[in-house]
Design an enzyme around this catalytic site. Structure first.
Site, PDB file in Angstrom:
ATOM      1  N   HIS A   9       0.820  -1.205   0.000  1.00 56.02           N
ATOM      2  CA  HIS A   9       0.000   0.000   0.000  1.00 56.02           C
ATOM      3  C   HIS A   9       0.855   1.256   0.000  1.00 56.02           C
ATOM      4  O   HIS A   9       0.538   2.234  -0.680  1.00 56.02           O
ATOM      5  CB  HIS A   9      -0.919  -0.010   1.222  1.00 56.02           C
ATOM      6  CG  HIS A   9      -1.894   1.124   1.255  1.00 56.02           C
ATOM      7  ND1 HIS A   9      -3.005   1.188   0.444  1.00 56.02           N
ATOM      8  CD2 HIS A   9      -1.914   2.255   2.000  1.00 56.02           C
ATOM      9  CE1 HIS A   9      -3.664   2.307   0.685  1.00 56.02           C
ATOM     10  NE2 HIS A   9      -3.024   2.972   1.618  1.00 56.02           N
ATOM     11  N   HIS A  55     -10.019   3.043  -1.332  1.00 59.79           N
ATOM     12  CA  HIS A  55     -10.201   2.634   0.056  1.00 59.79           C
ATOM     13  C   HIS A  55     -11.015   1.341   0.051  1.00 59.79           C
ATOM     14  O   HIS A  55     -12.066   1.233   0.665  1.00 59.79           O
ATOM     15  CB  HIS A  55     -10.889   3.731   0.875  1.00 59.79           C
ATOM     16  CG  HIS A  55     -10.160   4.050   2.141  1.00 59.79           C
ATOM     17  ND1 HIS A  55     -10.773   4.236   3.354  1.00 59.79           N
ATOM     18  CD2 HIS A  55      -8.834   4.189   2.395  1.00 59.79           C
ATOM     19  CE1 HIS A  55      -9.869   4.499   4.287  1.00 59.79           C
ATOM     20  NE2 HIS A  55      -8.689   4.475   3.724  1.00 59.79           N
TER      21      HIS A  55
END
Length: 664
Positions: A9, A55
């Site tokens: 990430h 997200h």
């Protein structure tokens, strides 16, 4: 800190080398990839900052807060560039419009409506491949004077590091590694504590205070405190110098927090500024007036290290570049997936029946039930609301405007990821062109499965190559973006889903097309060939299979150029995307409130084929020669296909079409 900063990430281990293939420079580019968001020069002293982020995993575990904090995070990215956010767009991909989807929509509306930023566009896609791993992508657009452009990295040793906003707690600890950089599974609900909790009213104060600090010239650098918390923010800010941070000075909301917890907490609504010592009192006065917690937690050094102190003792000491620029980078293994032979659609309804059925299907019916939950007008810039092609924002006080769109292709990309990547760019560009916007920049969000699997690695590389090829054809850069990998649950990956946001510059918002009128001439413009492979028609009446028709990128570029040049002379311009030309015509007729008599072939590929660029343009009869001249100059084939008027389209009453489109 290493587990977080070297996570997929934060570290982009499997994508960083591939992303170098994307074009990111141009005459308008003030800031390309590498900062919180991209920035383009709009002329007349004004710049636009924009970015799309994902997200996904937080939203899969807890849809409301996952989506809400996704909006909060992308807002802060734009604020960190010195811009005021003016618009949001959302890209939602779920299996169906169920409770989880409604919760995600509620989270987006909750945050965006509360902070007073209009949500003006996006897309909602329903497909079984997103059953266990939904996608929630959020795009934000902000405006700033060119001289106010901010960057995150420290520039001078001796400056003070100020943390401000919400207090720090244990929410979100490990979110970037425990949640965002792993596949989901049966135990995913156990990761619920890793989902951050958003506070939009605190977010609003953070926006206003940050804009004031930047406009007053009180800060030297600004950074969002997002994934991996203080650890990520400071390691990026310290990369060229060094920072000493005193964690015992951080305002806390929980007792007994350990230094490592404070360092990696992902508590929301926090920003970090670098301030000249002589400006510290003025900065604190602004933050006090906005009733924000704040503290001078460190200073910029010249050691090149991120040093962490607790009660005067050094508890961590790492070369800052080792956490960021020197993160491992992997060449992904790639294995081309064998194409699926195309299977003919054996049983299908008539064209008129298919039109009604497709228009009322979950894939294509009106998305008003989504965007009516968003404030589309707050800020008084919205010229064109969601519902058709791009939204339009006015660049007050001038009459210029900004067109914004967010588009993606999952099903097409599952058959051919190169075409899926290119098509995401082209559809976003066509959407802004249909309202008269010249496409000037893109942002991308790459949603894929586990990159350690060679087949997924091939999908990722092919999609990036497709995006790059389309950007080169259009001569428009990608200046920001996000990569979201490991979107798998129990080993089952989503469709490869490249999503692209576009911004376009409009010279005069008064000339944005408003809808065709009785007697208008309807023209169709063409680019690449069509096919049913991967189309909504094939998905509904057959089996998704085959290879989409190849894209002629030069012809597609000419089509985009024609559309934005012709739109100011047109009463309506609309591109054919999902559902093909027939759905495009039905949407245009319903948007205009007027039917049309048409001369089009009764052929499934002609009416419902996808991939190849198709667009319709309507104009007053007196303007037909002008529009045809624009097409000739652009090198775009143009054919007159009908005339606006009446209360039916392709043999179906307009009232029946509307009933199908608005079916719940």
């Amino acid at each position: 800190m290493f587990s977080l900063l070297w996570s997929e990430h934060c570290g982009y281990k499997h994508s960083a080398l591939l992303l170098k293939r994307l074009p990111s420079t141009g005459p308008r580019v003030l800031q390309g990839p590498g900062e919180n968001a991209g920035v383009l020069d709009l002329g007349e002293g004004l710049a636009v900052s924009f970015k799309v982020e994902s997200h996904n995993h937080p939203s899969a575990v807890e849809p409301f807060q996952g989506a809400a904090t996704g909006v909060g995070g992308i807002l802060r990215d734009i604020v960190a560039m010195g811009a005021r956010p003016v618009a949001l767009l959302d890209g939602l991909r779920f299996a169906e419009p169920d409770h989880a989807f409604s919760r995600a929509v509620g989270g987006i509306g909750h945050y965006g409506n509360s902070v007073g930023v209009a949500t003006v566009g996006g897309e909602s896609v329903f497909d079984e491949s997103y059953r266990d791993n939904c996608l929630v992508n959020a795009m934000c657009v902000g405006l700033l004077p060119v001289e106010r452009l901010m960057r995150a990295k420290a520039t001078v040793a001796g400056h003070v590091v100020v943390l401000y906003g919400a207090t720090t707690g244990r929410d979100g600890i490990g979110g970037a590694s425990v949640l965002a950089s792993q596949e989901l599974g049966d135990a995913s609900a156990d990761k619920r504590p890793s989902v951050q909790i958003g506070d939009p009213f605190m977010g609003k104060k953070l926006i206003e205070s940050s804009v004031e600090l930047v406009s007053s010239g009180l800060v030297e650098s600004l950074q969002d405190c997002g994934a991996a918390g203080i650890a990520s923010s400071l390691s990026e800010m310290a990369a060229d110098f060094g920072i000493d941070v005193h964690l015992d000075r951080v305002p806390l909301r929980e007792e007994g927090m350990e230094p490592w917890e404070i360092m990696i907490s992902e508590s929301q609504e926090r920003m970090i500024a670098i301030v000249r010592r002589g400006m510290l009192d003025a900065v604190e006065a602004v933050l006090d007036r906005w009733e924000l917690e704040h503290a001078a937690i460190g200073e910029v050094t010249d050691t090149g290290e991120l040093r962490v102190l607790w009660d005067g003792d050094v508890v961590g000491e790492i070369p800052a570049r080792l956490l960021t620029e020197e993160c491992p980078r992997y060449e992904v293994a790639q294995e081309r997936r064998a194409p699926v032979p195309e299977r003919e659609v054996e049983v299908a309804p008539s064209a008129s029946e298919a039109l009604l059925d497709l228009l009322g299907s979950p894939a294509l019916r009106s998305r008003e039930f989504v965007y009516r939950r968003y404030d589309q007008l707050v800020g008084s810039r919205t010229v064109r609301r969601p519902g058709l092609d791009a939204a339009v924002l006015r660049l007050r006080p001038s009459l210029r405007g900004l067109a914004v769109s967010l588009d993606g292709q999952g099903r097409i990309a599952s058959l051919d990821p190169f075409t899926g990547g290119a098509l995401a760019v082209l559809e976003a560009a066509r959407n802004v062109a249909c309202v008269g916007g010249e496409p000037i920049g893109f942002t991308d969000c790459l949603n894929f499965g586990n990159p350690e699997k060679p087949e997924i690695g091939w999908e990722l590389a092919e999609a990036i190559d497709g995006i790059a090829a389309a950007c080169h054809a259009l001569d428009v850069p990608i200046v920001s973006g996000n990569v979201s990998l490991y979107n798998e649950t129990n080993g089952r990956a989503i469709h490869p889903s490249p999503v692209v946001g576009a911004v376009g510059l409009i010279e005069d918002v008064r000339r944005v097309p408003k809808g065709w009128r009785e007697g208008d001439v309807i023209l169709a413009a063409f680019a690449s060939p069509l096919s049913l492979a991967g189309s909504e028609y094939q998905a509904r009446y057959g089996e998704v299979s085959g290879t989409p028709a190849p894209l002629d990128l030069a012809a597609e570029s000419r089509l985009v150029s024609f559309l934005w040049h012709a739109a100011p002379q047109a009463t309506l311009a609309h591109d054919g995307a999902e559902g093909g030309l027939a759905i495009c015509l039905a949407e245009a007729a319903l948007y205009s409130g007027c039917g049309a008599s048409l001369d089009v072939r009764d052929d499934p590929v002609e009416l419902f084929g996808e991939v190849g660029g198709r667009a319709i343009v309507s104009c007053a009869p007196a303007d037909t020669e002008l529009v045809e001249a624009v097409a000739a100059e652009s090198g775009v084939p143009l054919r007159r296909i009908g005339e606006a008027g009446g209360d039916s389209l392709l043999g179906v009453a307009l009232a029946d079409l509307r009933a199908a489109l608005e079916a719940s």
